[in-house]
Design an enzyme around this catalytic site. Structure first.
Site, PDB file in Angstrom:
ATOM      1  CB  CYS A   1      -5.951 -11.149 -30.950  1.00  0.00           C
ATOM      2  SG  CYS A   1      -6.620  -9.885 -29.894  1.00  0.00           S
TER       3      CYS A   1
ATOM      4  CB  CYS B   1     -12.111 -12.610 -28.278  1.00  0.00           C
ATOM      5  SG  CYS B   1     -10.542 -11.738 -28.310  1.00  0.00           S
TER       6      CYS B   1
ATOM      7  CG  ASP C   1      -7.065 -14.241 -30.346  1.00  0.00           C
ATOM      8  OD1 ASP C   1      -6.053 -14.213 -29.633  1.00  0.00           O
ATOM      9  OD2 ASP C   1      -7.952 -13.371 -30.318  1.00  0.00           O
TER      10      ASP C   1
ATOM     11  CB  CYS D   1      -5.747 -12.185 -26.293  1.00  0.00           C
ATOM     12  SG  CYS D   1      -7.436 -12.116 -26.881  1.00  0.00           S
TER      13      CYS D   1
HETATM   14 ZN   LIG Z   1      -8.131 -11.737 -29.038  1.00  0.00          ZN
END
Ligand SMILES: [Zn+2]
Length: 135
Positions: free
Chosen positions: A34, A103, A36, A59
């Site tokens: 992502c 995540c 991140d 995200c």
């Molecule tokens: Zn993410």
């Protein structure tokens, strides 16, 4: 993609956001999927996580995961915080979409980095992180 109310709640009103200039330790980890980047700051008092802050660029699920993770480790001993898994993060969020599981993994990794940063600074051996396969 379906998000639980808990994910949305923590995305729109994340807890413990910010930096901590006098942090005892900082953990930082990134996720290539992502893009991140998560940073967690901790203040430790007598082996207990007394204060925690996070900064996450990424995200919505990454923000929600770090928000709930900071809530879960606040007031916990370093051992308890270390044993927090990405599954506990997912459970506390009432689930994450399959493509967003990473995540929650990132939150676990970042907490581990912060704890190991603290251990290293205080002359203790780093705990072994199951996620680390390099160096
Ligand atoms: Zn993410």
């Amino acid at each position: 993609m379906e998000y639980s109310d808990k994910v949305l709640e923590h995305f729109y009103a994340p807890r413990n956001v910010g930096t901590m200039p006098d942090a005892d330790a900082i953990g930082e980890a990134g996720d290539a999927n992502c893009g991140d980047i998560m940073k967690i700051y901790i203040k430790v008092k007598e082996n207990v996580i007394d204060k925690v802050k996070f900064m996450t660029f990424g995200c919505g699920s990454a923000i929600a995961s770090s928000s709930i993770a900071t809530e879960l480790i606040k007031g916990k001993t370093l051992e308890e915080a270390w044993s927090l898994t990405n599954k506990s993060v997912i459970e506390a969020l009432d689930g994450l979409p399959a493509e967003k599981i990473h995540c929650s993994v990132l939150a676990e990794q970042t907490i581990h980095k912060a704890i190991n940063n603290y251990r290293e600074k205080n002359g203790f051996e780093k705990w072994k992180d199951k996620w680390e396969n390099d160096n």
